[in-house]
Each structure stands twice: as structure tokens, then as C-alpha cells.
Design an enzyme around this catalytic site. Sequence first.
Site, PDB file in Angstrom:
ATOM      1  N   GLY A 124       0.837  -1.213   0.000  1.00  0.00           N
ATOM      2  CA  GLY A 124       0.000   0.000   0.000  1.00  0.00           C
ATOM      3  C   GLY A 124       0.864   1.251   0.000  1.00  0.00           C
ATOM      4  N   GLY A 167      -0.437   4.876  -1.177  1.00  0.00           N
ATOM      5  CA  GLY A 167      -1.544   5.532  -0.480  1.00  0.00           C
ATOM      6  C   GLY A 167      -1.084   6.682   0.396  1.00  0.00           C
ATOM      7  N   GLN A 168      -2.032   7.193   1.174  1.00  0.00           N
ATOM      8  CA  GLN A 168      -1.767   8.391   1.977  1.00  0.00           C
ATOM      9  C   GLN A 168      -0.624   8.168   2.972  1.00  0.00           C
ATOM     10  OE1 GLN A 168      -4.663   9.481   4.914  1.00  0.00           O
ATOM     11  NE2 GLN A 168      -4.057  11.622   4.960  1.00  0.00           N
ATOM     12  N   ASP A 171       2.372  -1.848  -4.398  1.00  0.00           N
ATOM     13  CA  ASP A 171       0.977  -1.399  -4.411  1.00  0.00           C
ATOM     14  C   ASP A 171       0.361  -1.923  -5.708  1.00  0.00           C
ATOM     15  OD1 ASP A 171      -1.477   0.219  -4.267  1.00  0.00           O
ATOM     16  OD2 ASP A 171      -0.381   1.498  -2.861  1.00  0.00           O
ATOM     17  N   ILE A 172      -0.959  -1.700  -5.850  1.00  0.00           N
ATOM     18  CA  ILE A 172      -1.584  -1.985  -7.148  1.00  0.00           C
ATOM     19  C   ILE A 172      -1.779  -0.680  -7.930  1.00  0.00           C
ATOM     20  CG2 ILE A 172      -2.716  -4.167  -6.533  1.00  0.00           C
ATOM     21  CD1 ILE A 172      -5.286  -2.570  -5.986  1.00  0.00           C
ATOM     22  N   ASP A 218      -0.190  -7.344  -5.546  1.00  0.00           N
ATOM     23  CA  ASP A 218      -1.542  -7.366  -4.990  1.00  0.00           C
ATOM     24  C   ASP A 218      -1.532  -8.216  -3.724  1.00  0.00           C
ATOM     25  OD1 ASP A 218      -4.196  -7.526  -4.380  1.00  0.00           O
ATOM     26  OD2 ASP A 218      -4.850  -8.196  -6.375  1.00  0.00           O
ATOM     27  N   TYR A 220     -15.949  -0.815   8.001  1.00  0.00           N
ATOM     28  CA  TYR A 220     -14.525  -0.533   8.224  1.00  0.00           C
ATOM     29  C   TYR A 220     -14.158  -0.767   9.690  1.00  0.00           C
ATOM     30  CZ  TYR A 220     -10.298   2.438   8.314  1.00  0.00           C
ATOM     31  OH  TYR A 220      -9.042   2.938   8.472  1.00  0.00           O
ATOM     32  N   LYS A 270     -11.639  -3.498  11.352  1.00  0.00           N
ATOM     33  CA  LYS A 270     -10.470  -3.101  12.146  1.00  0.00           C
ATOM     34  C   LYS A 270     -10.486  -3.780  13.522  1.00  0.00           C
ATOM     35  CE  LYS A 270      -8.148  -0.386   9.352  1.00  0.00           C
ATOM     36  NZ  LYS A 270      -6.864  -0.871   8.793  1.00  0.00           N
TER      37      LYS A 270
HETATM   38  N1  SER Z   1      -9.343   8.144   8.608  1.00  0.00           N
HETATM   39  C1  SER Z   1     -10.059   6.917   8.495  1.00  0.00           C
HETATM   40  C2  SER Z   1     -11.372   7.089   7.833  1.00  0.00           C
HETATM   41  O1  SER Z   1     -11.914   8.172   7.949  1.00  0.00           O
HETATM   42  C3  SER Z   1     -10.278   6.336   9.856  1.00  0.00           C
HETATM   43  O2  SER Z   1      -9.324   5.400  10.121  1.00  0.00           O
HETATM   44  O3  SER Z   1     -11.866   6.180   7.271  1.00  0.00           O
END
Ligand code: SER
Length: 316
Positions: free
Chosen positions: A8, A11-12, A34-35, A52, A142, A146
Site C-alpha cells: 500500500g 496511499g496516503q 501497491d496496485i 496485490d 470498516y 479493524k
Molecule cells: N481516517 C479513516 C477514515 O476516515 C479512519 O481510520 O476512514
Amino acid sequence: MEKILVIGSSGQIGSELVLALRKIYGNDNVFATDIKQPVKEVRDSGPFQMLDVLDYNNLLHFVVRFKITQIYNLAAVLSGNAEKIPLQAWDINMKALMNTLEVSRQSDAKKLFWPSSIAVFGPTTPRHNTPQLTVMEPNTVYGISKLAGERWGEYYVKRYGIDFRSVRYPGLISYKTEPGGGTTDYAVEIFFEAIKNGKYESFLNEDTALPMMFMDDAIQNTIKLMEADESKLSLRSAYNIAGISFTPKELADEIKKQMPGFTISYKPDFRQAIADSWPASIDDSIARNDWGHDEKYDLGKLVDTMLEKVAEKLKG
Ligand code: SER
């Protein structure tokens, strides 16, 4: 000699973590994957390969071939996007984690970082100064993924002896790579819109307080946790880390100090309900005591840095 795999890396978090790790461990020892294509600095400073994480055999092959000793797995569908594709998001987030846990068990890559989130908490959790151990009934896909992931991580530590480490990140604020599809994204978008148009329409209400953290603090503390002596870790799931808590209105007021003409309006969307189910502030005393978690950015410093860096970025 550590050989580190970052999954990843485009990503950010990955875009900045790879660069920080390369400074410490050497460019050639940090493998970005990353992909998606990486930012230029990641591509130019060391190895990058398309990989991947959902492809278990390829992942294991990569880890064995490059003699990887540590994995940072940052691949995930964020909270807002996950609500649009619940089952797919569950599959992706859980498979990405389970594949890395299994690869870690089957290889020499025994040290594994995987981010958890404030999303593990839910509407029945105490909202202020949320403790490490408390009621956890997340009501987003999400958040459920987690929380399940934290439990699996700890399980692999106890059952198989892998060295899993994790933190519950607050909303992360950065300028190099923008987040995609999260509930805390407003706190990044606002800077780009302030500089481009002098105004911003927030998808969260003015008084929605959430914990946030500047990316530099997130990266420094993540590496600090990974480098901490294992004997210091009293928790083997994910540590609360607090950052700074503020509302969209407080952030806008701070931006106005630098840009008096800036205006903000509020038009909450489906992400308001997600934000309302998350803590407003976090108790991170265990992370501070165990491995010395600390932060350098307060709201003023964060806003100054973001306005300066986003302006530079938009100028190209
Ligand atoms: N920053 C993330 C989100 O907003 C939370 O882990 O999904």
C-alpha cells in the site's frame, strides 16, 4: 540487516512512510509495493513493484525472494468507501490482513505492522477521553474489520509468536498524497479548497469533534513503536494514540487567522453518522508509557504547515 516490505505504498500513509523508512534503513532495503503507481519520490528513491496483497502466493514468493524481515501492510478500503460496498470491503480488508499474518507465520518476516483506527469504537463507547479498554461496538464495515483485525493480530502473537504491532490512528492529515474515501478526509480537503477557491463546503457539521494527527507525527510514532523493545509492549493488539481533537469550525477558524477571507459552509452527508459514532478525544496514556508515544504538531503548527505545503504543491 532489515529488509522491509511496504504494502500500500502509493496511499496516503505509504507515500510518506516509505521515504522515512528509506532514510533509516537505506533506500535499497525498503521495498514499496501497491496496485497503483507510486508518487515520484517513492519511485525515484528505491525499489517499487506492483503487488496485490490479495494474491497470497505472489506475496509469499516476494517475501521469500527478497528475504523480507518486516512488513507494513497499509492496504485497506476506508470508512466512507466501505459503506458503499460493504461485503467487498470486508473481503478486501480482512483478506489483506490474513494474507500478511499467514505470510509472516510462514516466512522470516516475523515483524508486522498493520494500522487499526478510531473506527473500532462505536456509538456506545464513551466519547471523551476514550480509554484503551472500553465498550467497542463499531457500526461501520470498516470499524468492524479493524476490530476483528486487532483481535486476529493479537491471536497470531499469542498462538504463533509473530511480532504484530498496531495503533488506532486518528484521522491523518497530510499534503503529499490525499486520503481516499475516509470520514476524516474533510480535514485534508479543506486546505486544498481554501487555497484553490478560498472556501470549503464541509460534509461534517461544524461541531463534530474528531481526533486528528499530522502525518509526520503518525510516521515518527509508527516507526518508534516498530523499533521499541518487545518487552516494553504491554498490549499486543492496537494502541490508542490521541493526536489533537478539533471540530470543522475550529479548523476553519485557525485557517482564517492566515486567510481572513476564507469561508466555510456545512452540508453533512452520510459520513456524519459515521463521525457521530466515533470518539471526540482519546486517552493514549498506555502508548506514552510503554513506548514513548508523543506528538510535535498542535493545531496552529499543523495549519501553518498544511497551508504552506499545499500552496507549494498546487503551484507545482
Ligand atoms: N481516517 C479513516 C477514515 O476516515 C479512519 O481510520 O476512514
